[in-house]
Design an enzyme around this catalytic site. Structure first.
Site, PDB file in Angstrom:
ATOM      1  N   SER A 250       0.845  -1.198   0.000  1.00 17.25           N
ATOM      2  CA  SER A 250       0.000   0.000   0.000  1.00 17.25           C
ATOM      3  C   SER A 250       0.875   1.240   0.000  1.00 17.25           C
ATOM      4  CB  SER A 250      -0.896  -0.001   1.237  1.00 17.25           C
ATOM      5  OG  SER A 250      -0.119   0.347   2.368  1.00 17.25           O
ATOM      6  N   LYS A 251       0.207   2.374   0.005  1.00 17.65           N
ATOM      7  CA  LYS A 251       0.926   3.656  -0.002  1.00 17.65           C
ATOM      8  C   LYS A 251       1.923   3.734   1.147  1.00 17.65           C
ATOM      9  CE  LYS A 251      -1.672   6.958  -2.629  1.00 17.65           C
ATOM     10  NZ  LYS A 251      -3.134   6.756  -2.695  1.00 17.65           N
ATOM     11  N   ARG A 252       1.588   3.100   2.248  1.00 19.06           N
ATOM     12  CA  ARG A 252       2.475   3.147   3.415  1.00 19.06           C
ATOM     13  C   ARG A 252       3.834   2.510   3.130  1.00 19.06           C
ATOM     14  NH1 ARG A 252      -0.997   0.369   6.820  1.00 19.06           N
ATOM     15  NH2 ARG A 252      -2.691   1.072   5.511  1.00 19.06           N
ATOM     16  N   ASP A 253       3.914   1.696   2.078  1.00 20.90           N
ATOM     17  CA  ASP A 253       5.192   1.062   1.756  1.00 20.90           C
ATOM     18  C   ASP A 253       6.079   1.962   0.905  1.00 20.90           C
ATOM     19  OD1 ASP A 253       4.767  -1.587   3.000  1.00 20.90           O
ATOM     20  OD2 ASP A 253       3.057  -1.586   1.634  1.00 20.90           O
ATOM     21  N   GLY A 254       5.723   3.206   0.811  1.00 24.47           N
ATOM     22  CA  GLY A 254       6.588   4.157   0.113  1.00 24.47           C
ATOM     23  C   GLY A 254       6.125   4.458  -1.283  1.00 24.47           C
TER      24      GLY A 254
END
Ligand code: GLU
Length: 478
Positions: A250-254
Site C-alpha cells: 500500500s501507499k504506506r510502503d513508500g
C-alpha cells in the site's frame, strides 16, 4: 476463438503497481495467444475520476511497453448500453427498484450488527407492489436498481489460477445495487459490476484476468452474465502483491504508483520484467527477459496462487542487469536528467566525452539511474568534503610531502601513462610503498578512502582542472 482480454483501470488515482502487474499478465496472455489486449477506462465514478489520472494511466502503460490493440474505451461514453441492460433486467423481473433511504439501510446494518450477523441488504423492497412504489415516489424518494440474488445457491467456476471456486449466494450481501439514482438518467448511473459485465459481453472478452480482490465480484458478475443471457468468460484471479510483512502493498510502503518507480530510477523494461515475476514462474527459471520473451512462454497455469512478496533487492538487481547491458552512450543519456536535477553544471555538448567516461566508470555500481549523482558527486567540482578517515590518512608522516610532490608534477592535461609515471616516480623519490601513495592520493583527490577506479577518476578531474585545487585543499588539512 480469438483471445480477447482487457485491463480496466478506474482513473481515480495514478497507475498503481497492482493494476500495472495485472496489465502485464493480460498483455502477456494476449500476445502468447495472438489475441487482443483492450484498454477500458472505468470512469463511472464521476466524483473521483480525473482526466489527469487517465493520462497518467495511459502514459504509464505505454512507458512499460504495454501497448493495447483497442481502446481506450470510456465507460462514461457507453451509458446507453448499461441503461438498456437495466431495462432488460427490470422487464424480466430480474431487478427491481429499491427505495430504501440511507437511514433505513444504516438502521438495518446496526440491527444486524447487534445480532452479530454479517451486514446485508434484507431484500425488503424485492416485492413492492405498484401502489407502494408510487407512495415512495410521491415522497420524493429516488430508487436504486437492485439485481435479485437468489438465496441458497452455489456459484462455481473453474478459475484458471485458483482451480474450482465456489461461492454461496447468501454471502453476497443480498440483492445487489446495479445502478444508483441520478437526476439526469431514468435508469440511474450503472455501477461497477453491471457496467463491467455489459462491457465484457459487448467487447467479446474471452478471459478476465484480474486481482483476487475481485473474487466476490466475479460471483456476482457470473449471475449477471446468466441474467443477461450471455456466456461467462474464463476467469483467472491473480495473487495480490504483498509487502515484506505479508500485507497488501500500500501507499504506506513508500511507493505504489508506476510514476514513483520511474522517478526512483527504475527502467521500464526492468520494472516490467520484475512485475512479470510477481506471481509467475517461467518454465526455464530465467529471471531476465523482455516482455516478448516472457509472452512466448506465458501460461496461466504457472501463475502462483499465493501472494507475491514485493522484493526491493530483487527489483534493484534486475534493474542493475539492464543498466549494465546498456551501451555507455544510451546510459549516459538516461543519467543526464538525474545529474541535471542534482544541480551539476553540465554542458551537454562540451562535456559529452567527459560524461561518457563518468558513465563508464560508475556503470557497474548503479542499481538505479538515480544512483548516478551519489556515485559520481566526487567527480564534480574543485572543492570536496573530506571524510575523517581521509584526513587521518593525509596526516600520516611523509604524506604531505608526497601530495605536494604530486601536485607539482601535474602538468595539465594528463593522460594515463603520465599518471603512471607520476605515481611511480613519487613512490621512488620518497622511498615508500606504492600502496601508501595510492591511498594518500585517493584521500587527497577524492576526500575519501573508498571509490571508483582512482586513475580514471583522476583523469576525469584533470580534464576539468579540478585535481590541483583539490590537492591544494588537502595540503591545508595537513
Ligand atoms: N475498474 C476495476 C479496477 O480498477 C476493474 C476490475 C476488473 O478488471 O474487472 O479494479
Amino acid at each position: 476463438m480469438t483471445v480477447r482480454v482487457r485491463i480496466a483501470p478506474s482513473p481515480t488515482g495514478n497507475l498503481h503497481i497492482g493494476t500495472a502487474r495485472t496489465a502485464v499478465f493480460n498483455w502477456l496472455f494476449a500476445r502468447h495467444n495472438d489475441g487482443k489486449f483492450i484498454l477500458r477506462i472505468e470512469d463511472t465514478d464521476l466524483e473521483r475520476s480525473k482526466s489527469e489520472y487517465v493520462e497518467n494511466i495511459t502514459s504509464g502503460l505505454r512507458w512499460l511497453g504495454l501497448n493495447w490493440d483497442e481502446g481506450p474505451f470510456f465507460q462514461t461514453q457507453r451509458t446507453e448500453l448499461y441503461s438498456a441492460a437495466i431495462q432488460m433486467l427490470l422487464d424480466q423481473g430480474l431487478a427491481y427498484k429499491c427505495y430504501c433511504s440511507n437511514q433505513e439501510l444504516e438502521q438495518m446494518r446496526e440491527q444486524q450488527k447487534a445480532r452479530q450477523e454479517a451486514p446485508r441488504y434484507d431484500n425488503r423492497h424485492r416485492h413492492l407492489d405498484a401502489s407502494q412504489q408510487s407512495e415512495f415516489e410521491a415522497q420524493g424518494r429516488r430508487p436504486v436498481i437492485r439485481f435479485i440474488i437468489e438465496e441458497d445457491q452455489k456459484i462455481t467456476w473453474q478459475d484458471e489460477i485458483r482451480g474450482d471456486v465456489t461461492w454461496d449466494t447468501n454471502d453476497l450481501g443480498g440483492d445487489m445495487v446495479v445502478a444508483r439514482a441520478s437526476e439526469s438518467d431514468e435508469f440511474g448511473v450503472a455501477l461497477y459490476n453491471l457496467a463491467v459485465v455489459v462491457d465484457d459481453i459487448d467487447m467479446d472478452i474471452t478471459h478476465v484476468i484480474r486481482g483476487e480482490d475481485h473474487i466476490a465480484n466475479t460471483a456476482k458478475q457470473i449471475l449477471l452474465y446468466r441474467a443477461l443471457g450471455a456466456l461467462e468468460p474464463v476467469f483467472a484471479h491473480t495473487p495480490l502483491i504483498l509487502n515484506s510483512e505479508g500485507r497488501k502493498l500500500s501507499k504506506r510502503d513508500g511507493v505504489t504508483s508506476i510514476d514513483d518507480f520511474r522517478k526512483m530510477g527504475f527502467l521500464p523494461e526492468a520494472l516490467a520484467n520484475y512485475m512479470t515475476l510477481l506471481g509467475w514462474t517461467p518454465p526455464d527459471a530465467q529471471e531476465i527477459f523482455s516482455l516478448e520473451q516472457a509472452a512466448a512462454q506465458f501460461e496461466l497455469d504457472r501463475v502462483n496462487r499465493a501472494g507475491a512478496k514485493f522484493d526491493w533487492d530483487k527489483l534493484d538487481w534486475i534493474n542493475s542487469q539492464y543498466i549494465h547491458n546498456y551501451s555507455t552512450e544510451q546510459l549516459m543519456e538516461l543519467l543526464l536528467p538525474y545529474w541535471q536535477q542534482s544541480g551539476y553544471q553540465i554542458n551537454q555538448i562540451e562535456d559529452r566525452d567527459w560524461l561518457l567516461a563518468i558513465t563508464e566508470l560508475i556503470k557497474g555500481s548503479l542499481k538505479r539511474l538515480s544512483d548516478a549523482p551519489s556515485e559520481s558527486n566526487v567527480l564534480f567540482g574543485s572543492t570536496i568534503q573530506f571524510t575523517q578517515e581521509a584526513i587521518q590518512q593525509l596526516q600520516i608522516e611523509q604524506v604531505g610531502n608526497i601530495i605536494q610532490d604530486i601536485a607539482q608534477r601535474i602538468d595539465s592535461p594528463l593522460d594515463s601513462s603520465a599518471i603512471d609515471e607520476i605515481i611511480n616516480s613519487v613512490t621512488k623519490t620518497h622511498n615508500v610503498k606504492k600502496g601508501l601513495v595510492m591511498k594518500s592520493l585517493r584521500a587527497a583527490l577524492m576526500g575519501s578512502l573508498q571509490g571508483h577506479d582512482l586513475k580514471q577518476s583522476w583523469l576525469l578531474l584533470n580534464k576539468k582542472g579540478w585535481d590541483k585545487p583539490r590537492l591544494a585543499s588537502a595540503l591545508e588539512l595537513i
